[in-house]
Design a protein around this motif. Structure first.
Motif, PDB file in Angstrom:
ATOM      1  N   THR A   1     -11.212 -63.448  28.202  1.00 29.84           N
ATOM      2  CA  THR A   1     -10.526 -62.689  27.153  1.00 29.84           C
ATOM      3  C   THR A   1     -11.189 -61.356  26.861  1.00 29.84           C
ATOM      4  N   ASP A   2     -12.514 -61.273  27.011  1.00 33.03           N
ATOM      5  CA  ASP A   2     -13.207 -59.993  26.804  1.00 33.03           C
ATOM      6  C   ASP A   2     -13.132 -59.112  28.054  1.00 33.03           C
ATOM      7  N   GLY A   3     -13.486 -59.708  29.197  1.00 28.13           N
ATOM      8  CA  GLY A   3     -13.679 -58.909  30.411  1.00 28.13           C
ATOM      9  C   GLY A   3     -12.415 -58.321  31.005  1.00 28.13           C
ATOM     10  N   LEU A   4     -11.402 -59.164  31.253  1.00 27.27           N
ATOM     11  CA  LEU A   4     -10.208 -58.701  31.970  1.00 27.27           C
ATOM     12  C   LEU A   4      -9.390 -57.664  31.188  1.00 27.27           C
ATOM     13  N   PRO A   5      -9.085 -57.895  29.895  1.00 25.51           N
ATOM     14  CA  PRO A   5      -8.363 -56.848  29.160  1.00 25.51           C
ATOM     15  C   PRO A   5      -9.163 -55.542  29.045  1.00 25.51           C
ATOM     16  N   ALA A   6     -10.494 -55.656  28.936  1.00 23.18           N
ATOM     17  CA  ALA A   6     -11.337 -54.452  28.860  1.00 23.18           C
ATOM     18  C   ALA A   6     -11.232 -53.655  30.158  1.00 23.18           C
ATOM     19  N   LEU A   7     -11.242 -54.356  31.294  1.00 20.05           N
ATOM     20  CA  LEU A   7     -11.085 -53.682  32.582  1.00 20.05           C
ATOM     21  C   LEU A   7      -9.712 -53.022  32.687  1.00 20.05           C
ATOM     22  N   ALA A   8      -8.690 -53.681  32.162  1.00 21.51           N
ATOM     23  CA  ALA A   8      -7.337 -53.108  32.181  1.00 21.51           C
ATOM     24  C   ALA A   8      -7.268 -51.841  31.319  1.00 21.51           C
ATOM     25  N   LEU A   9      -7.930 -51.880  30.161  1.00 23.45           N
ATOM     26  CA  LEU A   9      -7.958 -50.697  29.294  1.00 23.45           C
ATOM     27  C   LEU A   9      -8.679 -49.530  29.966  1.00 23.45           C
ATOM     28  N   GLY A  10      -9.618 -49.851  30.847  1.00 23.97           N
ATOM     29  CA  GLY A  10     -10.394 -48.814  31.532  1.00 23.97           C
ATOM     30  C   GLY A  10      -9.606 -48.032  32.566  1.00 23.97           C
ATOM     31  N   VAL A  11      -8.418 -48.525  32.945  1.00 24.69           N
ATOM     32  CA  VAL A  11      -7.604 -47.814  33.949  1.00 24.69           C
ATOM     33  C   VAL A  11      -6.224 -47.445  33.401  1.00 24.69           C
ATOM     34  N   GLU A  12      -6.114 -47.321  32.077  1.00 21.10           N
ATOM     35  CA  GLU A  12      -4.856 -46.905  31.458  1.00 21.10           C
ATOM     36  C   GLU A  12      -4.484 -45.485  31.901  1.00 21.10           C
ATOM     37  N   PRO A  13      -3.205 -45.206  32.155  1.00 21.05           N
ATOM     38  CA  PRO A  13      -2.805 -43.818  32.463  1.00 21.05           C
ATOM     39  C   PRO A  13      -2.908 -42.933  31.221  1.00 21.05           C
ATOM     40  N   SER A  14      -2.934 -41.629  31.424  1.00 23.70           N
ATOM     41  CA  SER A  14      -3.054 -40.705  30.290  1.00 23.70           C
ATOM     42  C   SER A  14      -1.814 -40.778  29.404  1.00 23.70           C
TER      43      SER A  14
ATOM     44  N   THR B   1      -6.785 -69.297  18.208  1.00 26.02           N
ATOM     45  CA  THR B   1      -6.534 -68.194  17.277  1.00 26.02           C
ATOM     46  C   THR B   1      -7.351 -66.962  17.652  1.00 26.02           C
ATOM     47  N   LEU B   2      -8.622 -67.178  17.934  1.00 25.07           N
ATOM     48  CA  LEU B   2      -9.508 -66.056  18.271  1.00 25.07           C
ATOM     49  C   LEU B   2      -9.082 -65.388  19.580  1.00 25.07           C
ATOM     50  N   VAL B   3      -8.642 -66.200  20.549  1.00 24.81           N
ATOM     51  CA  VAL B   3      -8.174 -65.642  21.830  1.00 24.81           C
ATOM     52  C   VAL B   3      -6.950 -64.754  21.601  1.00 24.81           C
ATOM     53  N   PHE B   4      -5.991 -65.254  20.821  1.00 23.12           N
ATOM     54  CA  PHE B   4      -4.781 -64.463  20.562  1.00 23.12           C
ATOM     55  C   PHE B   4      -5.084 -63.213  19.736  1.00 23.12           C
ATOM     56  N   LEU B   5      -6.042 -63.310  18.836  1.00 17.53           N
ATOM     57  CA  LEU B   5      -6.448 -62.127  18.062  1.00 17.53           C
ATOM     58  C   LEU B   5      -7.055 -61.067  18.975  1.00 17.53           C
ATOM     59  N   GLN B   6      -7.856 -61.509  19.941  1.00 16.85           N
ATOM     60  CA  GLN B   6      -8.476 -60.555  20.870  1.00 16.85           C
ATOM     61  C   GLN B   6      -7.421 -59.877  21.743  1.00 16.85           C
ATOM     62  N   ILE B   7      -6.416 -60.646  22.177  1.00 18.27           N
ATOM     63  CA  ILE B   7      -5.316 -60.050  22.955  1.00 18.27           C
ATOM     64  C   ILE B   7      -4.557 -59.041  22.091  1.00 18.27           C
ATOM     65  N   SER B   8      -4.386 -59.375  20.809  1.00 12.30           N
ATOM     66  CA  SER B   8      -3.702 -58.443  19.887  1.00 12.30           C
ATOM     67  C   SER B   8      -4.488 -57.146  19.728  1.00 12.30           C
ATOM     68  N   VAL B   9      -5.807 -57.267  19.653  1.00 13.69           N
ATOM     69  CA  VAL B   9      -6.661 -56.061  19.565  1.00 13.69           C
ATOM     70  C   VAL B   9      -6.523 -55.223  20.832  1.00 13.69           C
ATOM     71  N   ALA B  10      -6.481 -55.893  21.990  1.00 12.43           N
ATOM     72  CA  ALA B  10      -6.315 -55.173  23.265  1.00 12.43           C
ATOM     73  C   ALA B  10      -4.998 -54.394  23.277  1.00 12.43           C
ATOM     74  N   MET B  11      -3.938 -55.017  22.800  1.00 10.13           N
ATOM     75  CA  MET B  11      -2.629 -54.350  22.766  1.00 10.13           C
ATOM     76  C   MET B  11      -2.637 -53.180  21.795  1.00 10.13           C
ATOM     77  N   SER B  12      -3.301 -53.359  20.654  1.00 10.34           N
ATOM     78  CA  SER B  12      -3.364 -52.271  19.665  1.00 10.34           C
ATOM     79  C   SER B  12      -4.236 -51.117  20.163  1.00 10.34           C
ATOM     80  N   MET B  13      -5.251 -51.427  20.979  1.00 11.07           N
ATOM     81  CA  MET B  13      -6.118 -50.376  21.507  1.00 11.07           C
ATOM     82  C   MET B  13      -5.367 -49.446  22.460  1.00 11.07           C
ATOM     83  N   ARG B  14      -4.307 -49.924  23.076  1.00 11.84           N
ATOM     84  CA  ARG B  14      -3.519 -49.091  23.990  1.00 11.84           C
ATOM     85  C   ARG B  14      -2.876 -47.936  23.215  1.00 11.84           C
TER      86      ARG B  14
END
Length: 254
Positions: free
Chosen positions: A171-184, A241-254
């Protein structure tokens, strides 16, 4: 090399010269002392018929004003100014070996629009680094706050060690890696350059990380408390709950 009036006409057509801007020729530069030139250099959009020495002087004065200066050039004489500039840009096709050696960046196609593309890519990379760092710190803060608060108020551990490891890996590693290659994002090139002394984690960033961590801990512990009569179920629900909250944070960070 153009006459000043010709240079101004071209610059105006390109949108580089606007109302209130000034233009200077090499002869006018020679007749000015450094103090006077320092006072007006920020208002000058066009310099015409300047020598390599003038270019070096212009770069130095702009840097004294706190600007980040990029300098393009292709000749041997441009080397001192290319070296002095924060970012020296040499021409890859027409540029001399000396200018290329003195530069930080080489335009392999001699096309100035490549500079714009490079800046856009650089801004996207910086944005993605911020997203990556904010996401990881906010999520880890949520995990730490959840366990720390549970111990403080006398709850049994809401997360098992294996669950924490799973969250850190997946939950920490994979979404973080995805955020690292977001397009502009749209409008990336329309915003002003960031300040030179800007930190990746400033005051607002720190507040975001802390508040997100606290909110995640409160929600997770609330769910855990609700199901605490059945410890196995409570741990499962807290983890989910914590896993889904972390995914929600990842989506909001986009």
């Amino acid at each position: 090399g153009d006459n000043k009036n010709t240079a101004v006409a071209i610059a105006r057509e390109l949108g580089l010269f606007r109302k209130g801007d000034e233009a200077l020729s090499g002869d006018e530069l020679d007749s000015m002392d450094e103090e006077k030139l320092y006072g007006i250099v920020e208002r000058v959009s066009v310099f015409a018929r300047v020598s390599p020495e003038h270019k070096l002087k212009i770069v130095t004065l702009l840097q004294k004003h706190g600007h980040v200066v990029a300098m393009t050039g292709d000749g041997v004489n441009d080397a001192p100014a290319l070296k002095k500039a924060d970012i020296g840009v040499a021409m890859g096709i027409k540029g001399t070996d000396v200018s290329k050696e003195a530069s930080d960046m080489i335009l392999v196609d001699d096309n100035f629009t490549s500079i714009v593309s490079a800046i856009k890519e650089g801004r996207a990379i910086y944005d993605n680094i911020k997203k990556f760092v904010y996401y990881l710190l906010a999520c880890n803060m949520g995990e730490v706050m959840t366990i720390f608060t549970a111990i403080l108020i006398g709850f049994p551990l809401p997360l098992l060690p294996l669950q924490i490891l799973w969250m850190n890996l997946i939950t920490d590693g994979l979404p973080a890696l995805a955020l690292g290659v977001e397009p502009s994002k749209p409008g990336t090139m329309e915003r002003k350059p960031r300040r030179r002394d800007e930190k990746i984690i400033g005051g607002r960033g720190l507040l975001y990380i802390l508040s997100t961590g606290v909110l995640m801990a409160v929600i997770t512990l609330g769910v855990f408390y609700y199901y605490m009569s059945d410890y196995s179920l409570a741990v499962t629900m807290a983890f989910t709950t914590l896993v889904f909250l972390q995914i929600s944070v990842a989506m909001s960070m986009r």
